[in-house]
Design an enzyme around this catalytic site. Structure first.
Site, PDB file in Angstrom:
ATOM      1  N   TYR A 195      -0.006  -0.538  10.015  1.00  0.00           N
ATOM      2  CA  TYR A 195      -0.473  -1.104   8.801  1.00  0.00           C
ATOM      3  C   TYR A 195       0.813  -0.798   7.821  1.00  0.00           C
ATOM      4  O   TYR A 195       0.921  -1.772   7.078  1.00  0.00           O
ATOM      5  CB  TYR A 195      -1.836  -0.489   8.299  1.00  0.00           C
ATOM      6  CG  TYR A 195      -2.107  -0.876   7.054  1.00  0.00           C
ATOM      7  CD1 TYR A 195      -2.820  -2.071   6.745  1.00  0.00           C
ATOM      8  CD2 TYR A 195      -2.114   0.058   5.997  1.00  0.00           C
ATOM      9  CE1 TYR A 195      -3.165  -2.513   5.616  1.00  0.00           C
ATOM     10  CE2 TYR A 195      -2.464  -0.203   4.736  1.00  0.00           C
ATOM     11  CZ  TYR A 195      -3.030  -1.310   4.284  1.00  0.00           C
ATOM     12  OH  TYR A 195      -3.489  -1.566   3.302  1.00  0.00           O
ATOM     13  N   LYS A 253       2.907  -3.815   6.089  1.00  0.00           N
ATOM     14  CA  LYS A 253       3.222  -4.311   4.575  1.00  0.00           C
ATOM     15  C   LYS A 253       4.333  -3.858   4.281  1.00  0.00           C
ATOM     16  O   LYS A 253       4.873  -4.641   3.251  1.00  0.00           O
ATOM     17  CB  LYS A 253       2.161  -3.001   3.781  1.00  0.00           C
ATOM     18  CG  LYS A 253       0.547  -3.158   3.983  1.00  0.00           C
ATOM     19  CD  LYS A 253       0.248  -4.242   3.171  1.00  0.00           C
ATOM     20  CE  LYS A 253      -1.165  -4.576   3.269  1.00  0.00           C
ATOM     21  NZ  LYS A 253      -1.776  -5.835   2.397  1.00  0.00           N
ATOM     22  N   SER A 271       0.744  -1.329  -0.066  1.00  0.00           N
ATOM     23  CA  SER A 271      -0.040  -0.304  -0.006  1.00  0.00           C
ATOM     24  C   SER A 271       0.739   1.099  -0.099  1.00  0.00           C
ATOM     25  O   SER A 271       1.964   1.300   0.461  1.00  0.00           O
ATOM     26  CB  SER A 271      -0.945  -0.013   1.201  1.00  0.00           C
ATOM     27  OG  SER A 271      -1.446   1.199   1.410  1.00  0.00           O
TER      28      SER A 271
END
Ligand SMILES: NC(=O)c1ccc[n+]([C@@H]2O[C@H](COP(=O)([O-])OP(=O)(O)OC[C@H]3O[C@@H](n4cnc5c(N)ncnc54)[C@H](O)[C@@H]3O)[C@@H](O)[C@H]2O)c1
Ligand SMILES: NC(=O)c1ccc[n+]([C@@H]2O[C@H](COP(=O)([O-])OP(=O)(O)OC[C@H]3O[C@@H](n4cnc5c(N)ncnc54)[C@H](O)[C@@H]3O)[C@@H](O)[C@H]2O)c1
Lengths: 332, 332
Positions: free
Chosen positions: B148, B152, B124
């Protein structure tokens, strides 16, 4: 105050424990904090003996062991336990277990302790690799080309996130190749940079597996331990959100190393080094970064060695019993 | 050939499965490979029904489950299962378990299978954060400011190393914010960028929690799925050693989104959006990258949407039953 050093029986762990004992205190948030106890955690005990030093043995990748390492008095944690470059490349699972799982377990133990311990993570310039610029700067993206570098970079990311979340007060330093490493050679692929100084001074033959023009980014054990202490004493505000830094060092070619060796040990010392190219080592070394612009670290007060001759002289001073070649000059 | 999609019952998983069925084959190393079976692994089953689609339910962080997901016929793995941004920030342990442990288990299952499956990892643009340049380029260092993004980025690093070791043939794409996301809002902090289009078109009120001038880097579900297929069909040589890439997208301000909404739904649609600043969302959004120069991806043949109006029209076309506001223009 209690200080935990994982890998505390290893090379840098022992040097750091010695330096902490000599200092007697660390400048932390609440002022000078006295070094009451150093817990050296490792697979075995170290040579350094002192009433304030306690050895604990075990596996950094064992959850129950690691949970028991940190209590409310542990204000500072220095995480040195690791499988080094050659070892992590040769045994992928071992590297993942020790370097990745071990680091995560330790950070979780710090988080569980609940008092936001100050944690120093020792990363490496091996996080840089691939298509690198001539000079690596603070803006260069780490793209490791080995499992060791990957595992160190993942450790840095975890340290950053655990710090951002307020679980720890973390900081990660990317250590240059430490030269001259005393004692027996280890599994690090960069070992020859120490070997071509250490072995001849001990009167033993050494192999140079790369071109003499090969350059490396190095720092002495003394300088590195000094920078560890500095990294610990900087405040969270000094670090800001970016908790990873490239440490200052020196660019040195293997030719320059041999010249410094000649200065202290004469032609007899240099004659003990044989150039014998090793394709496996060459392939790895070619992907390494050799020159750095460490503006941020210098601005934060980190300092490396002035020159390579100083590094060699410090090695001779610190390891008198390892010097066996006749006629070695012990001071400038 | 068998294709495994983790998170295969989710938003992008279902769209990807549909696209794979429509295509019928993928251009892989050995030529066109027929899509015989798609295994959609998720916590539940999806709506898409087809003789070639098999749903398997379970937890991506459960070792035994994940070991059973890959066999010698599984030529392609697309890893979409994840706890999204808001969720990973709210529940740290859940994010680590699903996003980090889950990814590692899956890569290990691929390694154990032994036939070097082609693996697509969906990262992302949340890997970028902190002090960013006005335009993020291929050289910008990822410094995630959320759990997050950290998880990732760790996934990307593992994909790179497992690929370098020859355990998998991996590739990781950094996906822009996918807009317009159909259905109910999810835990992603970027959800409003879809909400301010989707809800008014459904005749429902929506909240804009950021300044109308706020810009975001977006791509449509159609474009993203197209880029997933392209990422899979590129050869290992096309990728080289650098297995992570910033995907092309569009810079769009929330004002421009509202203008596109007015074009298809008139003033009545825009009147349903209320500006109500939310400090928590603002704080997160400020750390995001909004503008990218994706030279490498463009050179490798990745293509994004031409403009935002096209994205809105595609949403209306693909989701006819979700359009409930009277008088919405269904074509240009
Ligand atoms: N010396 C260098 O040139 C250099 C350069 C960059 C980074 N570093 C990093 O600095 C740290 C210390 O390096 P060093 O040169 O002192 O290495 P070292 O090998 O002498 O010390 C590492 C110690 O970790 C211990 N260890 C390994 N696996 C363990 C396990 N499973 N459980 C408990 N302990 C374990 C070893 O027993 C060893 O004593 C390492 O993390 C290393 O990656 C060193
Ligand atoms: N949609 C976006 O804007 C966007 C942007 C960047 C990256 N991505 C990434 O693309 C992927 C797919 O995104 P999406 O929009 O389809 O999200 P989604 O939430 O619709 O799909 C993710 C799926 O993962 C499943 N999942 C979660 N935890 C699981 C577990 N423990 N075991 C098994 N399955 C589990 C969920 O049930 C869900 O169906 C994700 O990895 C996401 O991080 C999406």
């Amino acid at each position: 105050m209690k200080i935990l050093i994982t890998g505390g029986a290893g090379f840098l762990g022992q040097q750091l424990a010695r330096a902490l004992l000599d200092r007697g205190s660390l400048r932390l948030a609440g002022g000078e904090a006295k070094v009451d106890r150093i817990v050296c955690f490792d697979q075995g005990a170290g040579a350094l003996q002192d009433a304030r030093v306690e050895y604990r043995t075990g596996d950094i990748a064992d959850p129950a062991t690691v949970r028991g390492l940190i209590d409310r008095d542990t204000a500072v944690v220095v995480h040195l336990a690791a499988v080094v470059s050659g070892g992590a490349e040769a045994d992928f699972d071992l590297g993942m277990r020790v370097n990745l799982d071990g680091t995560r377990l330790l950070l979780d133990a710090c988080r569980t302790a609940g008092h936001q311990p100050r944690v120093l993570f020792t990363s490496s310039i091996a996080v840089f690799g691939g298509d690198l610029p001539a000079v690596v700067t603070d803006a260069t993206t780490p793209t490791p080309q080995g499992s060791y570098g990957i595992q160190k970079l993942v450790g840095e990311l975890l340290v950053a996130d655990y710090s951002r979340k307020g679980y720890i007060d973390g900081r990660a330093v990317r250590v240059p190749t430490v030269v001259v490493r005393p004692g027996a050679p280890n599994a690090a692929a960069s070992g020859f940079a120490s070997g071509i100084i250490r072995e001849p001074l001990a009167g033993v033959a050494a192999i140079l597996p790369v071109e003499p023009a090969t350059k490396m980014w190095v720092a002495s054990p003394r300088a590195v331990v000094g920078m560890f202490l500095h990294a610990l004493e900087l405040s969270p505000q000094d670090w800001g959100w970016n908790r990873s830094i490239n440490l200052p060092g020196l660019v040195v070619s293997m030719e320059e190393e041999l010249a410094a060796l000649r200065e202290v040990g004469g032609d007899a010392a240099v004659a003990l080094v044989r150039h014998q190219p090793d394709e496996k080592v060459l392939k790895l070394v070619r992907t390494w970064a050799a020159n750095f612009d460490t503006a941020r670290a210098l601005a934060m007060g980190f300092r490396a060695d002035p020159d390579f001759a100083t590094i060699v002289r410090a090695y001779i001073e610190d390891n008198p019993t390892a010097i066996k070649l006749p006629g070695v000059r012990r001071s400038a």
